[in-house]
Design an enzyme around this catalytic site. Structure first.
Site, mmCIF file in Angstrom:
data_model
loop_
_atom_site.group_PDB
_atom_site.id
_atom_site.type_symbol
_atom_site.label_atom_id
_atom_site.label_comp_id
_atom_site.label_asym_id
_atom_site.label_seq_id
_atom_site.Cartn_x
_atom_site.Cartn_y
_atom_site.Cartn_z
ATOM 1 C CG HIS B 56 3.684 13.648 1.357
ATOM 2 N ND1 HIS B 56 3.576 13.702 2.729
ATOM 3 C CD2 HIS B 56 2.634 12.904 0.933
ATOM 4 C CE1 HIS B 56 2.501 13.042 3.104
ATOM 5 N NE2 HIS B 56 1.910 12.558 2.030
ATOM 6 C CG HIS B 58 -0.572 10.148 -1.873
ATOM 7 N ND1 HIS B 58 -0.434 9.075 -1.018
ATOM 8 C CD2 HIS B 58 -0.513 11.258 -1.079
ATOM 9 C CE1 HIS B 58 -0.294 9.508 0.236
ATOM 10 N NE2 HIS B 58 -0.346 10.835 0.220
ATOM 11 C CG LEU B 59 3.213 8.985 -8.138
ATOM 12 C CD1 LEU B 59 4.522 8.456 -8.704
ATOM 13 C CD2 LEU B 59 2.755 10.205 -8.945
ATOM 14 N NE ARG B 60 -4.675 8.625 -4.658
ATOM 15 C CZ ARG B 60 -4.438 8.916 -3.373
ATOM 16 N NH1 ARG B 60 -3.717 8.098 -2.626
ATOM 17 N NH2 ARG B 60 -4.935 10.000 -2.839
ATOM 18 C CG ASP B 150 1.096 10.167 4.097
ATOM 19 O OD1 ASP B 150 0.987 10.979 5.022
ATOM 20 O OD2 ASP B 150 0.510 10.299 3.012
ATOM 21 C CG HIS B 230 0.887 15.855 6.024
ATOM 22 N ND1 HIS B 230 0.748 15.432 7.314
ATOM 23 C CD2 HIS B 230 0.613 14.778 5.236
ATOM 24 C CE1 HIS B 230 0.402 14.161 7.322
ATOM 25 N NE2 HIS B 230 0.317 13.727 6.078
ATOM 26 C CG ASN B 276 -5.982 13.328 7.619
ATOM 27 O OD1 ASN B 276 -5.883 14.138 8.531
ATOM 28 N ND2 ASN B 276 -5.871 12.020 7.807
ATOM 29 C CG ASP B 303 -0.544 14.941 1.371
ATOM 30 O OD1 ASP B 303 -0.578 13.833 0.789
ATOM 31 O OD2 ASP B 303 -1.171 15.173 2.424
#
Lengths: 305, 429, 237
Positions: B56, B58-60, B150, B230, B276, B303
């Site tokens: 999990h 996030h590489l954006r 997600d 999560h 979140n 996350d």
């Protein structure tokens, strides 16, 4: 006193009492005077930073600062750089560069004054943040109660209405408890926050049961839109179960008073005949707001080097 | 290709041995190994673990390259001891087509610091209305096996059922962001005593638990694999435990921050603590640790959620939710699980490498350190302690909730298929 | 039963504590001898600095005698100013808190005793008019009370315990200007210790005391401190 007034918990009992005593002395000193102005904050700058429309609160703070001879700048979010997307932090740094001694902030986001306080050197006064707190409202309410009833210790205060969304309720629960009053919250369960059980207050759902044991009834503004989110079925049902009308007012002890932070929804949470009765302190609350805020500004800004 | 001879490392915290990495594989494990031409890595006192796998991240990229890129995120991951990360689909454009997942996969290959494994969106545009072309993503060069909306919950129960069923065709898994959206309108933090006092709209635990309960029943009904992102509440752990006892094919992850931090952090109104699902209570933290210890929770998923400064230095309600996690994940697990004795090093390897690799169906990751296995491993100094300095992080963003906090454990070296991506605690590229 | 409010704390009944230590009696701007203007303290402010010997400047009997003398002077001057009619009717004795307030009331009582006329009394708190708030911090306010008839066109005699720099009197004059327009303002003090920083002098002085700036003059009154006395402490310059 702490440097900022962000929430009721910033005041211990001595501090809160000092604010109320100071307000009383200011009231007395200015009573009957033609010149209602004091030189105390000459040369200090107070910025009213209002991200939410609230004419009455802004005017009250403005008058308080001006009566203490402070320079007052009204910085309204509408039509300013703020509405063009300037961040709270950039605005804070701007105020800092301008040398604001005090910033009075009203914001729709809970905690915005706390953020501001971490970015500016001057004192920050919370004039209402989201659904969090409105500490000067609680101070003026406490002042009004003390003025009418002569004491706060042991006074039974019942706060009725939309506690969930009310910054007035949060500040009053904290401050009145600090000052020794016994607070009871009455609302439909939907309008009480989960976790209200941890507050220093009793909680009930039946207004009629509580009224005969109330020295003060404080009615909170209830927005009719809440019924669209199913907080209650209809304005009529709300009013019938939780509104203060003449019949309910008659159940109060003889010297009990009725308060409302304004603006009122006449006919919703409070009947016109109650709002205009001798028990009502609504007009006094407005007047007391100015002297209480003068006391706060004096105590926070007066000694700042 | 450089060969490495690691001297005196302790695989899974066991007795010191030498490990020879040759041609991308573990060539030998034993005492007093010799290898001419191999670069020697002195590893006395260091623990060797299989390279960590994050389910999990996030590489954006694409879309918010100002917050993170595949390259900067990969570097952060390598420094955190990871050799594979699953890149979440909520980019701009959304990773809901074969084209986008292949682009992310290729960027990961080019960076070459970790295996970047794209996650495909379950629904088109994460809108929760119709299925994305899941099969096309599975068949693409990115070989997507994990699908997730997600950031959004697949809240429509019929759509969720179909997604669970559909991915069975290629052994995929739906990773659910469990949040009943009607119960979290405007939610800012865990709903409880603190939200009541802080005047921040509450995010009730029931909003997560209701979806998990629904989804494990659906997964059982259709015989599909379900992964829960999560997990944050004690109730969720109980539901998972119950589901597993019934034989439901459900797996779950917990974030490092939910293992360490609580909603008390919100009292500062500093949005670096806004996330979140939100930080929960002490009791939830305890249940999550217990769940991770007994295996009810299968994996730690970071996350990792980088955010640009302007998205975090604001009022709480305006700030975006999310925290950095890759570089401190192992340290937090050591702090919360290893040092208190709730998980040994084999357990850490299981929860942070073996099981997440299995969930993601990554054949080359999560393998034991044994001859013939792919040389994906990490060397950790468990005795080191340091305060976290956000300015020193490799991530392009600075929203670490651990700023100033002293945490144990330091990643000394990371090897991806035999190549060092981190040596002496520094990224090699 | 209400529970504890996190971060707030239950009601306490500790009396309000003032920072007694953070102001110096050596600073003329603070008008030495008025330390209790900061305090509603129940304990008499009688402590003396270590190593200094308090010398009694005025005993209780002296204080009473001095007040009587000033009362007589007030009556005489009123008679001289308005021959043939009751000049005391115009007189208002306005005390500067803390100790000027009881002094004004005592003076009024003595004037009434000697002359039979009633005398109006008031108090004027000068805190909000001080020019040293930034330097010395805020303090609790004391009452400002004007007689029913107000002070317009009357003879206001400001009453204070110690005259030092003159800054308190200046602040009191500023306050009076906002309260009305007296026909004249005069000043009565129990002790004049010199070291003026402003062109201000007293019209009625109980006792002139040459002091050094390093010395401290402390006035104690029964109403505020449980005893009547004036002490001088510290080394004479």
């Amino acid at each position: 006193m702490k440097r900022h007034l962000l929430e009721a918990a910033d005041l211990d009992r001595d501090d809160a009492t000092l604010v109320l005593d100071t307000a009383a002395q200011i009231d007395q000193a200015l009573a009957g005077r033609e010149v209602k102005k004091l030189p105390t904050l000459r040369g200090r700058t107070v910025v009213n930073l209002f991200y939410e429309d609230s004419t009455r609160t802004r005017i009250s703070f403005e008058l308080a600062a001006k009566r203490l001879s402070a320079d007052v700048i009204n910085f309204s979010a509408k039509g300013s750089s703020v509405s063009k997307g300037e961040s709270l932090k950039d605005t804070a740094l701007t105020l800092e560069a301008m040398g604001a001694d005090g910033v009075v902030v009203r914001h729709s986001a809970s905690g915005a004054p706390h953020r501001l306080a971490s970015w500016v050197k001057g004192s920050v006064v919370n004039a209402g943040d989201g659904t969090h707190e409105h500490p000067t409202q609680a101070l003026l309410d406490a002042y009004t109660i003390r003025q009418r009833l002569g004491r706060l210790d042991g006074v039974r205060v019942t706060i009725v209405g939309d506690v969930l969304h009310s910054r007035v309720a949060r500040s009053n629960v904290g401050l009145l408890h600090t000052l020794g009053a016994e607070v009871t919250l009455v609302a439909p369960p939907t309008l009480l926050p989960v976790g209200v059980g941890s507050w220093p207050a009793d909680v009930g759902y039946d207004l009629d049961a509580v009224l005969p044991k109330s020295d003060v009834v404080m009615m909170l503004r209830v927005q009719a839109e809440r019924m669209n989110a199913s907080f209650f079925p209809s304005a009529r049902e709300y009013s019938r179960r939780y509104g203060l009308d003449a019949r309910r007012m008659a159940a109060l002890p003889d010297d009990a008073i009725v308060m409302h932070p304004g603006p009122m929804n006449r006919g919703m949470e409070i009947a016109a005949e109650v709002a205009d009765s001798v028990r009502s302190t609504i007009v006094e609350q407005v007047a007391n707001g100015v002297s209480t805020r003068m006391a706060v500004l004096y105590l926070l800004l007066g000694g700042n080097a | 290709m450089t060969n490495y001879l690691i001297k005196g490392a302790r695989p899974l915290g066991g007795d010191p041995v030498d490990i020879l990495l040759q041609d991308g594989r573990v060539a030998a494990v034993g005492d007093s190994l010799e290898a001419t031409g191999a670069e020697v890595v002195q590893a006395a006192g260091l623990v060797a673990l299989p390279g960590l796998v994050d389910l999990h991240t996030h590489l954006r990229e694409p879309g918010r390259e100002d917050a993170e890129t595949v390259e900067t995120g990969s570097r952060a991951a390598a420094l955190g001891g990871f050799t594979a990360v699953h890149a979440m689909a909520n980019t701009d454009p959304v990773a809901d087509t074969a084209g986008v997942v292949e682009q992310v996969w290729r960027l990961g290959q080019e960076a070459g610091l970790v295996d970047v494994v794209p996650v495909g969106a379950v629904t088109v545009g994460l809108a929760g209305e119709r299925l994305a072309e899941l099969g096309a993503m599975a068949d693409s060069a990115a070989r997507v096996r994990v699908f997730s909306d997600d950031g959004h919950c697949v809240s429509d129960p019929a759509l969720m059922r179909r997604a669970l069923e559909y991915v069975k065709a290629f052994d995929g898994v739906v990773a659910q962001h469990a949040e009943e959206p009607r119960l979290t309108v405007g939610a800012q933090m865990h709903e409880g005593d603190r939200s009541a006092r802080l005047g921040l709209t509450g995010w009730p635990a029931a909003a997560e638990e209701a979806i998990i309960a629904r989804d494990v029943l659906l997964a059982e009904h259709v015989g599909a694999r379900l992964h829960v992102c999560h997990v944050s509440t004690a109730g969720s752990v109980e539901i998972l435990r119950w589901a597993k006892s019934r034989g439901v094919q459900v797996t779950a992850e917990v974030t490092p921050h939910h293992l360490l931090l609580t909603d008390a952090c919100a009292e500062s109104y500093d949005p670096v603590f806004k996330v979140n699902p939100p930080l929960r209570t002490d009791a939830d933290v305890e249940a999550l640790r217990a769940g991770l210890a007994d295996g009810t929770i299968d994996a730690v998923g970071t996350d990792h959620a980088p955010h640009a400064v302007e998205d975090k230095e604001s009022e709480w309600a305006q700030a975006r939710p999310g925290m950095l996690g890759l570089e401190q994940a192992l340290s937090v697990v050591i702090e919360t699980m290893v040092e208190p004795g709730r998980l040994d090093w084999a357990g850490v390897a299981d929860r942070m490498s073996v099981r997440p690799a299995q969930i993601g169906r990554l054949a080359d990751h999560g393998r034991l350190i044994a001859p013939g296995e792919p040389a994906n491993l990490v060397l950790v100094d468990p005795a080191a302690r340091a305060a976290v300095d956000p300015a020193a992080l490799a991530s392009r963003s600075r929203n670490s909730p651990y700023a100033g906090r002293e945490l144990p454990g330091r990643v000394v070296a990371t090897f991806l298929r035999g190549e060092a991506t981190v040596l002496d605690g520094k990224a090699t590229r | 039963m209400p529970r504890a409010w996190p971060g707030g704390g239950p009601p306490r009944s500790v009396p309000y504590r003032r920072r007694r230590s953070d102001h110096s009696f050596n600073d003329p701007s603070s008008e030495a001898g008025k330390e209790a203007s900061l305090a509603r303290s129940s304990e008499p402010a009688r402590s003396t600095a270590p190593g200094s010997t308090p010398g009694t400047l005025l005993s209780a009997a002296d204080v009473a005698r001095v007040i009587d003398r000033i009362a007589h002077q007030l009556i005489e001057r009123a008679a001289a100013a308005h021959p043939g009619r009751d000049g005391l009717a115009d007189l208002v004795l306005v005390g500067i808190p803390t100790r000027g307030a009881p002094l004004a009331r005592r003076l009024a009582a003595r004037v009434e005793a000697f002359s039979g006329a009633t005398v109006d009394v008031g108090t004027v708190d000068i805190t909000l008019y001080r020019d040293d708030l930034r330097r010395r911090g805020v303090r609790a306010l004391e009452p400002t009370l004007m007689p029913d008839g107000g002070i317009d066109d009357r003879l206001v005699v400001l009453v204070d315990d110690v005259l030092f720099s003159g800054r308190s009197v200046r602040a009191a004059l500023d306050a009076l200007r906002d309260l009305g327009r007296p026909q004249a303002v005069q000043l009565a003090v129990l002790v004049d210790r010199g070291h003026r920083e402003l062109p201000i002098r007293a019209d009625y002085v109980g006792k002139n005391v040459p002091t050094s700036r390093a010395q401290q003059v402390r006035v104690h009154l029964a109403e505020t401190d449980g005893v009547d006395e004036v002490l001088v402490t510290g080394e004479a310059g």
